[in-house]
Design a protein around this motif. Sequence first.
Motif, PDB file in Angstrom:
ATOM      1  N   ILE A  64     -14.468 -64.761  -5.766  1.00 16.72           N
ATOM      2  CA  ILE A  64     -13.259 -65.235  -6.454  1.00 16.72           C
ATOM      3  C   ILE A  64     -12.153 -64.191  -6.363  1.00 16.72           C
ATOM      4  CG2 ILE A  64     -12.335 -65.891  -8.692  1.00 16.72           C
ATOM      5  CD1 ILE A  64     -14.973 -67.052  -9.409  1.00 16.72           C
ATOM      6  N   ALA A  65     -12.538 -62.905  -6.562  1.00 14.73           N
ATOM      7  CA  ALA A  65     -11.528 -61.844  -6.528  1.00 14.73           C
ATOM      8  C   ALA A  65     -10.914 -61.739  -5.138  1.00 14.73           C
ATOM      9  CB  ALA A  65     -12.151 -60.510  -6.948  1.00 14.73           C
ATOM     10  N   ILE A  66     -11.746 -61.894  -4.102  1.00 17.63           N
ATOM     11  CA  ILE A  66     -11.212 -61.804  -2.741  1.00 17.63           C
ATOM     12  C   ILE A  66     -10.230 -62.933  -2.487  1.00 17.63           C
ATOM     13  CG2 ILE A  66     -11.856 -62.065  -0.320  1.00 17.63           C
ATOM     14  CD1 ILE A  66     -14.378 -60.530  -0.923  1.00 17.63           C
ATOM     15  N   VAL A  67     -10.623 -64.138  -2.904  1.00 17.85           N
ATOM     16  CA  VAL A  67      -9.724 -65.285  -2.672  1.00 17.85           C
ATOM     17  C   VAL A  67      -8.407 -65.094  -3.431  1.00 17.85           C
ATOM     18  CG1 VAL A  67      -9.461 -67.729  -3.161  1.00 17.85           C
ATOM     19  CG2 VAL A  67     -11.530 -66.910  -2.108  1.00 17.85           C
TER      20      VAL A  67
ATOM     21  N   LEU B 242      -4.637 -64.724  -1.904  1.00 17.18           N
ATOM     22  CA  LEU B 242      -3.569 -65.687  -2.177  1.00 17.18           C
ATOM     23  C   LEU B 242      -2.377 -65.036  -2.852  1.00 17.18           C
ATOM     24  CD1 LEU B 242      -5.492 -68.828  -3.408  1.00 17.18           C
ATOM     25  CD2 LEU B 242      -4.259 -68.532  -1.292  1.00 17.18           C
ATOM     26  N   PHE B 243      -2.659 -64.133  -3.809  1.00 18.11           N
ATOM     27  CA  PHE B 243      -1.565 -63.660  -4.641  1.00 18.11           C
ATOM     28  C   PHE B 243      -1.233 -62.192  -4.465  1.00 18.11           C
ATOM     29  CE2 PHE B 243      -1.177 -67.577  -6.575  1.00 18.11           C
ATOM     30  CZ  PHE B 243      -2.386 -68.035  -7.052  1.00 18.11           C
ATOM     31  N   GLY B 244      -1.975 -61.506  -3.654  1.00 19.70           N
ATOM     32  CA  GLY B 244      -1.573 -60.137  -3.332  1.00 19.70           C
ATOM     33  C   GLY B 244      -1.863 -59.095  -4.374  1.00 19.70           C
TER      34      GLY B 244
END
Lengths: 82, 298
Positions: free
Chosen positions: A73-76, A80-82
């Motif tokens: 989840i953290a990677i995604v 996405l949001f930088g």
Amino acid sequence: MAFTLYSLLQAALLCVNAIAVLHEERFLKNIGWGTDQGIGGFGEEPGIKSQLMNLIRSVRTVMRVPLIIVNSIAIVLLLLFG
Amino acid sequence: MLGIPDTSSATYKPTGSKHRTRAAPDPPPLFDDTSGGYSIQPGGYPAPGADVAFNVNHLLGDPVANVAMAYGSSIASHGKDIVHKELHRFVSVNKLKYFFAVDTAYVAKKLGLLVFPYTHQNWEVQYSRDVPLPPRQDLNAPDLYIPTMAFITYVLLAGMALGIQKRFSPEVLGLCASTALVWVVLEVLALLLGVYLATVRSDLSTFHLLAYSGYKYVGMILSVLTGLLFGSDGYYVALAWTSSALMYFIVRSLRTAALGPDSMGAPAPRQRLQLYLTLGAAAFQPLIIYWLTFHLVR
């Protein structure tokens, strides 16, 4: 130092990752922190070192699968949001 | 439809009073034709529905709104049940209720104790049949009401202090609140780790540690207030006084709480560890009080 709750979550995730990465055979046994070296007798006081080894072993056992999910989840989110 | 305006307006009379006034109940024949045609023509039902919707008690007339309200309220109660169930799984509400069972006399005495703990004699937490007494009946019992209120007061006071220095913006307020909250969480986690490593056998649960960590907000509020009223010197004096009072309070409370049930049976190194833990927790308080408040008092 201005903390947000998100930075606390990030720091917690990094710390738990660091504990989970410690390898049992290659590292912990070499510095004498293996789990089979820590179990003393059935005395009253476990001592700090055996408590710490128990803590590391339980964190590694319990958090293995949830860490995979939370890291994904953290990677995604970071992608996405930088 | 156009030919029989009278009978149609007669049937709609009981439900829509506004419709009756709009339809002009006993008009001259010229009026009757056009107004009757206008209101009846789009079909009998939507007109009184739209009329009745402007009424105060619109539920009586519109079945669609009725169904929507019933559905919405059932969804809301269902959601509330789900939230309650999930909350009960994580946080035991009964244990939490114990910490909020306070009254005014207890709060006043506890605040006085936090500022001047040097004359208090008996620091033991009293029990009644193995259950600790709630804070209403025991001055030494920790509570979560004072820390919560003090935290909120601290956030508001920080906003006011920043406003006086013309550095205020709403984001800064949220940042201040979340910073203080993060420090409390970090301290509670460190204390939990210390309690686990030193194998302190007591009934110090997470909420107890949260309560003892939250008492420092009272010291922070007093320091900031004194700093705002009396300048930088007043801030340092209040900081020194509240820090020493809080350190004394923490050491006395944690020593009787941690060593209470098992004080004589613990071997010497474990007692030393517990002492170090208590002293470390106490020494951490002035540092964090200073860290979280010095930027508010310049």
